[in-house]
Structure formats: C-alpha cells, structure tokens
Design an enzyme around this catalytic site. Sequence first.
Site, PDB file in Angstrom:
ATOM      1  N   GLU A 125       0.847  -1.194   0.000  1.00  0.00           N
ATOM      2  CA  GLU A 125       0.000   0.000   0.000  1.00  0.00           C
ATOM      3  C   GLU A 125       0.880   1.241   0.000  1.00  0.00           C
ATOM      4  O   GLU A 125       2.055   1.163   0.388  1.00  0.00           O
ATOM      5  CB  GLU A 125      -0.881  -0.004   1.256  1.00  0.00           C
ATOM      6  CG  GLU A 125      -0.073   0.218   2.531  1.00  0.00           C
ATOM      7  CD  GLU A 125      -0.741  -0.307   3.794  1.00  0.00           C
ATOM      8  OE1 GLU A 125      -0.897  -1.542   3.914  1.00  0.00           O
ATOM      9  OE2 GLU A 125      -1.095   0.537   4.640  1.00  0.00           O
ATOM     10  N   LYS A 127       2.828   4.521   1.044  1.00  0.00           N
ATOM     11  CA  LYS A 127       3.309   5.080   2.299  1.00  0.00           C
ATOM     12  C   LYS A 127       2.982   6.572   2.249  1.00  0.00           C
ATOM     13  O   LYS A 127       3.559   7.322   1.450  1.00  0.00           O
ATOM     14  CB  LYS A 127       4.818   4.868   2.444  1.00  0.00           C
ATOM     15  CG  LYS A 127       5.359   5.369   3.760  1.00  0.00           C
ATOM     16  CD  LYS A 127       6.791   4.909   3.950  1.00  0.00           C
ATOM     17  CE  LYS A 127       7.316   5.197   5.338  1.00  0.00           C
ATOM     18  NZ  LYS A 127       7.288   6.594   5.711  1.00  0.00           N
ATOM     19  N   ASP A 129       2.814  10.406   3.125  1.00  0.00           N
ATOM     20  CA  ASP A 129       3.773  11.323   3.739  1.00  0.00           C
ATOM     21  C   ASP A 129       3.028  12.338   4.609  1.00  0.00           C
ATOM     22  O   ASP A 129       2.759  13.463   4.194  1.00  0.00           O
ATOM     23  CB  ASP A 129       4.567  12.027   2.633  1.00  0.00           C
ATOM     24  CG  ASP A 129       5.844  12.625   3.167  1.00  0.00           C
ATOM     25  OD1 ASP A 129       6.134  12.436   4.370  1.00  0.00           O
ATOM     26  OD2 ASP A 129       6.550  13.292   2.391  1.00  0.00           O
ATOM     27  N   TYR A 233      -6.001   8.457   6.602  1.00  0.00           N
ATOM     28  CA  TYR A 233      -6.083   7.091   6.084  1.00  0.00           C
ATOM     29  C   TYR A 233      -5.770   6.140   7.222  1.00  0.00           C
ATOM     30  O   TYR A 233      -4.717   6.266   7.868  1.00  0.00           O
ATOM     31  CB  TYR A 233      -5.017   6.856   5.009  1.00  0.00           C
ATOM     32  CG  TYR A 233      -5.451   7.222   3.610  1.00  0.00           C
ATOM     33  CD1 TYR A 233      -6.626   6.705   3.055  1.00  0.00           C
ATOM     34  CD2 TYR A 233      -4.660   8.055   2.824  1.00  0.00           C
ATOM     35  CE1 TYR A 233      -7.000   7.035   1.759  1.00  0.00           C
ATOM     36  CE2 TYR A 233      -5.029   8.388   1.527  1.00  0.00           C
ATOM     37  CZ  TYR A 233      -6.202   7.880   1.008  1.00  0.00           C
ATOM     38  OH  TYR A 233      -6.568   8.195  -0.273  1.00  0.00           O
ATOM     39  N   LYS A 323      11.081   2.769  -0.281  1.00  0.00           N
ATOM     40  CA  LYS A 323      11.019   4.200  -0.588  1.00  0.00           C
ATOM     41  C   LYS A 323      11.202   4.450  -2.092  1.00  0.00           C
ATOM     42  O   LYS A 323      11.901   3.699  -2.773  1.00  0.00           O
ATOM     43  CB  LYS A 323      12.110   4.959   0.185  1.00  0.00           C
ATOM     44  CG  LYS A 323      12.039   4.791   1.692  1.00  0.00           C
ATOM     45  CD  LYS A 323      10.784   5.352   2.302  1.00  0.00           C
ATOM     46  CE  LYS A 323      10.876   6.787   2.701  1.00  0.00           C
ATOM     47  NZ  LYS A 323      11.785   7.145   3.756  1.00  0.00           N
ATOM     48  N   CYS A 428      31.521  41.728  -9.615  1.00  0.00           N
ATOM     49  CA  CYS A 428      30.263  41.487  -8.917  1.00  0.00           C
ATOM     50  C   CYS A 428      29.109  42.067  -9.736  1.00  0.00           C
ATOM     51  O   CYS A 428      29.152  43.256 -10.096  1.00  0.00           O
ATOM     52  CB  CYS A 428      30.326  42.145  -7.539  1.00  0.00           C
ATOM     53  SG  CYS A 428      28.742  42.156  -6.700  1.00  0.00           S
ATOM     54  N   CYS A 431      27.583  45.239  -7.638  1.00  0.00           N
ATOM     55  CA  CYS A 431      28.250  46.515  -7.360  1.00  0.00           C
ATOM     56  C   CYS A 431      29.443  46.773  -8.281  1.00  0.00           C
ATOM     57  O   CYS A 431      30.069  47.824  -8.203  1.00  0.00           O
ATOM     58  CB  CYS A 431      28.692  46.581  -5.899  1.00  0.00           C
ATOM     59  SG  CYS A 431      30.048  45.482  -5.501  1.00  0.00           S
ATOM     60  N   CYS A 446      32.843  38.729  -4.105  1.00  0.00           N
ATOM     61  CA  CYS A 446      32.845  40.163  -4.386  1.00  0.00           C
ATOM     62  C   CYS A 446      33.704  40.831  -3.319  1.00  0.00           C
ATOM     63  O   CYS A 446      33.589  40.524  -2.130  1.00  0.00           O
ATOM     64  CB  CYS A 446      31.410  40.675  -4.329  1.00  0.00           C
ATOM     65  SG  CYS A 446      31.284  42.440  -4.041  1.00  0.00           S
ATOM     66  N   CYS A 452      28.752  46.957  -1.271  1.00  0.00           N
ATOM     67  CA  CYS A 452      27.966  46.114  -2.177  1.00  0.00           C
ATOM     68  C   CYS A 452      26.550  45.971  -1.608  1.00  0.00           C
ATOM     69  O   CYS A 452      26.370  45.404  -0.529  1.00  0.00           O
ATOM     70  CB  CYS A 452      28.625  44.746  -2.329  1.00  0.00           C
ATOM     71  SG  CYS A 452      27.633  43.619  -3.315  1.00  0.00           S
TER      72      CYS A 452
HETATM   73  S1  IVH Z   1       2.528   0.902   9.076  1.00  0.00           S
HETATM   74  C1  IVH Z   1       4.559  -0.731  13.087  1.00  0.00           C
HETATM   75  N1  IVH Z   1       1.552   1.886   6.865  1.00  0.00           N
HETATM   76  O1  IVH Z   1       5.391   5.712   8.071  1.00  0.00           O
HETATM   77  C2  IVH Z   1       4.647   0.310  12.029  1.00  0.00           C
HETATM   78  N2  IVH Z   1       2.923   3.285   8.178  1.00  0.00           N
HETATM   79  O2  IVH Z   1       8.217   5.302   8.548  1.00  0.00           O
HETATM   80  C3  IVH Z   1       3.319   0.678  11.514  1.00  0.00           C
HETATM   81  N3  IVH Z   1       3.175   5.539   7.271  1.00  0.00           N
HETATM   82  O3  IVH Z   1       5.232   6.046  11.539  1.00  0.00           O
HETATM   83  C4  IVH Z   1       3.380   1.621  10.396  1.00  0.00           C
HETATM   84  N4  IVH Z   1       1.904   5.268   5.509  1.00  0.00           N
HETATM   85  O4  IVH Z   1       3.531   7.334  10.150  1.00  0.00           O
HETATM   86  C5  IVH Z   1       2.315   2.123   7.935  1.00  0.00           C
HETATM   87  N5  IVH Z   1       0.585   2.638   4.911  1.00  0.00           N
HETATM   88  C6  IVH Z   1       1.323   2.863   5.966  1.00  0.00           C
HETATM   89  C7  IVH Z   1       1.924   4.098   6.187  1.00  0.00           C
HETATM   90  C8  IVH Z   1       2.732   4.265   7.301  1.00  0.00           C
HETATM   91  C9  IVH Z   1       2.648   6.098   6.184  1.00  0.00           C
HETATM   92  C10 IVH Z   1       4.086   6.200   8.214  1.00  0.00           C
HETATM   93  C11 IVH Z   1       3.743   6.030   9.662  1.00  0.00           C
HETATM   94  C12 IVH Z   1       4.970   5.468  10.302  1.00  0.00           C
HETATM   95  C13 IVH Z   1       6.020   5.837   9.312  1.00  0.00           C
HETATM   96  C14 IVH Z   1       7.204   4.903   9.402  1.00  0.00           C
END
Ligand code: IVH
Length: 707
Positions: A125, A127, A129, A233, A323, A428, A431, A446, A452
């Site tokens: 799924e 991640k 931010d 989410y 990542k 520069c 100046c 400069c 300046c």
């Molecule tokens: S699971 C036991 N699922 O990423 C760890 N984390 O780098 C449970 N995050 O602190 C985390 N999307 O804030 C999980 N789909 C996702 C996520 C997610 C974002 C964040 C979360 C966590 C951080 C870790």
Amino acid sequence: MIAGCAPEDLTPAEAAQELARLAAALDAANLAYHQRDMPEISDADYDRLKQRNARIEALFPDLKRPDSPSDQVGARLAEGFGKITHAVRMLSLGNAFDDDEITEFDDYIRKYLSLGAGGLAYTAEPKIDGLSLSLRYEQGILVHAATRGDGTVGENVTENARTIADIPVTLTGAPDILEVRGEVYMSHADFAALNDRQAETGAKLFANPRNAAAGSLRQLDAAITRARPLRFYAYGWGALSAPLSETQMGSITRLASLGFVTNELTRLCQGPDEMLEHYRAIEARRATLGYDIDGVVYKVNDLALQARLGFRSTTPRWALAHKFPAELAWTRLEGIDIQVGRTGALSPVARLLPVTVGGVVVSNATLHNEDYIAGRDSRGQEIRDGKDIRIGDWVQVYRAGDVIPKIADVDLGKRPPEAAAYTFPDTCPECGSAAIREEGDSVRRCTGGLICPAQAVEKLKHFVSRGAFDIEGLGAKQVEMFYHDDLLPVREPADIFTLRDRDAAQLARLKNRDGWGDRSAGNLFQAIDEKRKIPFERLLFALGLRHVGEAASSLIATHYGTWDNFVAAMDGAAACEGPDWDDLLSIDGVGKVMARALVTAFAQQAERASIDRLVAHLDVQEARRVQADDSPVAGKTVVFTGTLEKMTRAEAKSRAEAMGAKVAGSVSAKTDILVAGPGAGSKAKKAAELGIETLDEDGWLTLIGAT
Ligand code: IVH
C-alpha cells in the site's frame, strides 16, 4: 506609549488600560480567525499579544479582567498538549531502496519462520507522507487521539482529531477497545489553497503538505484545526479487545466497514514479484494521486505470522517501507543568474523552463560554483562524466525531500550548436567590484564589502534571522523593503535600533503607509526594543562574519564572558600573534582560518565602526559557562537528520550543545544518538546498521526534558 512599554514599567492604571486594549485586540483577532476564517494578524503576532497579556496579568494579578483572554475557551491556549501513553508502542518502519532488498526481505522472513518455498502473501500500500495518529475507541466512542510522540508517549490531540471529517467519532459493531492507527495528511489542492490564504494574511507559508498537516493537527486550539482541511487514512491498529480479522487485508477491510477511510491502492501480493509490480503501479500514479506519498509499505498478510515475527527495537520484522528514489525530470536551462551572498560569495543559480518534479513545479536549481558548472568537483575530479553545463542545454533535475533542486545530468545530444561554455563573471553583478577567487577556495567573492548592496542586504537578512536577533515582524522581506526605503533606510544593523526615533521625527509616519498600520508599526518597534537586550553569542553570530557560525559564536562567548573582554582581545590579537592571538586559538573549535576572519573583521575600520555603532544601542548579556555535567546527554555525540518540526536545526544544535552534547554532522561509530526527523535517508540507514540509538524529534525532546 503604553503599548510598546515593557510590562514591568507600567503603572497600575496603565496596566489596566493595557489589559483592556489587549482583551479587545485578542477578541477581534479570535473573531476574525474562528468565525470569519480570515485572520487579521499572524499567529506570531497573536502569540505575542497573548504573552504580553499574561505577563501583565502575572505582574498585576488584581487587575486580571473577568473576560481575560487567558481564560477564553476556543482561544489559542498557551499551554502545551497533555500526554498520552500508548497502550501499544507506535513504531517506525525499516526502509528499503532497491528491488533486491524486497527479495531479501521475503527471504529473511521465510528463514526466520522456517518456511519453505511457496507464496507468502503480503499487503502492499502507499506510504503516506503525513504524520501518524492513534485513535482510541472504547465501546465505540472516540475517547482519545494521540500523535506518535516518541513512540511510547504521544500528545493528546483528541479535540483536534474530532474535527477531521475522515475520523468517525462513534463506531457501530467495533470491538470494545479498538485503537486505530493511520496517517493524517493534506491533499495538494488543500495545501495550495491553505498557503494562498496564509499569504493573503501575511502568515507563515508551509514548506510542504506534510508540514502543513503537522502544523494544523498540532494546534492548541481545535478551532484552527477545524478550519484546516486534514484527512486521515487508516492503515493499522494498536490495542484491541478482539481481533479484527486473521489477516492484515481482512483487518483493513473491517476498518473500512467500520467507517474509516482506507487506501484504495492497498493490494494483496503473492511474493516479491507481485510486490514490485504493485510498487511500480503506485509509483506510476504518484504524480496524479493528489497527495504526497514517499514509498510503498509491505506487510505480512497473516497476522499469526506477524505475531511470530514480532519487533526489533523500533521496527516490526513483518513490515518494510520501500522508498521511492528522488524524482527526476528533464528541462531546458534558460539562463544562469548570479546571486551575491552576505560574505560576498557569487552563487550561480540555474533558471529553468518550469517543470514538475514530484508534484512540485521547479524553476530554478543550485549550480554551486564555477567548477560545478564546468563539470568538476571541489577536488578537481570530474562530475557528470566531465560534461559542463551551458545555457540552452537540456538538463536533468532532481529533488530529494525538501532540498533545493539540483542538476544531475546534461543531454549533450540536445545541446544547441551555438551554446558556448559558460564564463563565470570576475566582477560582482551587483556593485561592479572585482570578484576574486582565493587559492583553495571554490567560491569567487565580491570584494565590495559593505559598499555592495547585495552583501549589505544579505547581512541584514542574516542579522534578523532566527538564530540571530530573530525580530518578530522584521524578516527578509521587510529588511529588503527598509534597505531601499528613502525615508526610513536601514542600511546596517545599527539602523534597526534607531527606526522608532527616526520614524517619530518624520511627517510621513510608517503607520500611515500601505501595508502598515498603527498596530503593526507599534508591534515592530516593540519587537525591536525587546531585542536590545541580547545574549553575547547571538550578537556575535548575527554579525555574520565569515566562518563564524552559531556553534563557534557560543564557544567564543563562553570563553570571553563579556563583549568588552572579547573586543579588547580582538584588538590585542590584531597582528595575528601574541598572547591574545594564542588565547583565541586555544578555544577548542576555533582554528586559524576562523581566528583570522574574526580579528580581520574587528581590525577593518568600516566594519568595526559599524559594529560599534550597533553595540551602542544594545545591552549585551554576559555568557555563562554551562554546567551540563549531569544532563542526560552530557558528553554524548548527537547527529540530527531529516526535517525537524518544532525547532530549526540551528536551535536543536545549540540546545544540545547547551546540555553538554557534541553535535556532529555525520554518523560514525562514535555517534551515540541519531535524531531522525521525517525524510531522514542515508544517515538513518547507517545508524541502523551500526546499531546506534535513533530517536525522533519528540523522543529527543523527552530525553532532554524539553517537553
Ligand atoms: S505501518 C509498526 N503503513 O510511516 C509500524 N505506516 O516510517 C506501523 N506511514 O510512523 C506503520 N503510511 O507514520 C504504515 N501505509 C502505511 C503508512 C505508514 C505512512 C508512516 C507512519 C509510520 C512511518 C514509518
């Protein structure tokens, strides 16, 4: 004028009058903010009024009004958040960057569980931010919401969480105890609209959606959070009185049926090939999702296996964050501008045909210096296979986290035939003074010094910046405005402290100008007055002398104690020899280069006169030696990485040093603690490899007792 007067100097009658004025001002600000959603003053100005009110109330308790702003419900309270201990710790995730690491993750798990070959299922799924949040429901009712904090103890943001539409306040059919975990975030569209509103009101702009989400959730007044479009989410859980399902996927489906928003890109994958396939599918949609994601999270689907796998000290063995690499885009280099910094450094900036990189429009990038443009690094080694950068070239731009975009490559096949090698200016552009490059220096500078205008403005910007004088309401924009102002010019730091008197002597007063009013002008003068009393180390850092940063300033201040001692010593060391010179060099952390820069600045007539003019307006506080022996971090080496939300890097560093810690720039075996904010990359990875204790910002603040 009472409004600008220090609370300590007020008579009781004046204090009563001032409390009435503050109550009215804060009430008007509250109304504008909460009911009209149109803030009239910045958060910082609001806080200042509030603090002033509290100070006067503390000095004159009998005069506290029945409608005191300190007691207002719905107002922005001055106290921090309460603390909540998580029933189940909130952990972070191990990171992977390459495809190979996903296969290794699967191999590791099979080995750990002694499983043979055959499809082990994982969920995959996005991640998100944002920032994680834990919601506790008892008998179907949301009883509290807490941020991650240090993983063990978080901040109580229940009231704020209740204002988020994606978070149900009651549940039907849920286990008696259910802790739902997920990510609070802000969409790109909502982020842009919020920043537009912030800009209109002159309030601080957020750097990215994650900062905006964090800043909005962590508001002491829930009414502000309500006005900010946050989303949530759900991706996991903490304490449970009954299992949600036997699988990760089943649990997510159950959370969705309870009314939580779960991510539609969550898939069940049979082994690494499918995981990587889904990773690529998500990556392909990244730019059009409408919210920031920074990778894909894989989790073992079978919860019984998750339980067997368990946790390392801070990360689960059953999950991994894969990542995304830094984003790249090709675009055309339309020109090269030269910016002149406060120490005279000429910095080339690439002007690009605007291009979207990771959802952000990029129109400029740093080019570092003339060697970099020519295709060489600071040691003369080739970079980009020696390809130089020319105006008209197609260049590859990348952005990693919040960092300024850089140029990774040049497409020589698309180079226009007329494109000529770039000639770096030797005068520069601001100046006209000669710009020279000293031996061993990669930068051309400069030589105009204070004549300046670019250097003078940059010096002033530095002077008012956060680690320096940090004058509320006098930021880079205002400094630039005053520098070019004919009636109230500020050409050097000393001029800031004569502004109030010079303004009072004018017919065309500041308060009558566009963008200014009685209150904002008064606030500015008051903020300036508040900084007349200044710690020695801040003053020294604020001067912006070459090589003399924040850490060095504090070392020097502690060494000399008083400003007068220090100046006398600089005079004594002017010839770069003798006892004063030796004494300066004896300071741990002061080398010859810095020492020379210091004594030269104080010996140089124009610069010295400017410093003396400034100091005449100030009350420079003596620096005291820190007794940090018994602090929990005394003698430890600490490294900060990633984004810090509650303070600047400079502030974090100076606080750590004030407690006796040594702050290093890179992780090594000697590192004791890594403080990793969001976006931490290679340093966090290295620290994990070396088994170095890693804390997030809240964990660090708890450790040093700053929460
Ligand atoms: S699971 C036991 N699922 O990423 C760890 N984390 O780098 C449970 N995050 O602190 C985390 N999307 O804030 C999980 N789909 C996702 C996520 C997610 C974002 C964040 C979360 C966590 C951080 C870790």
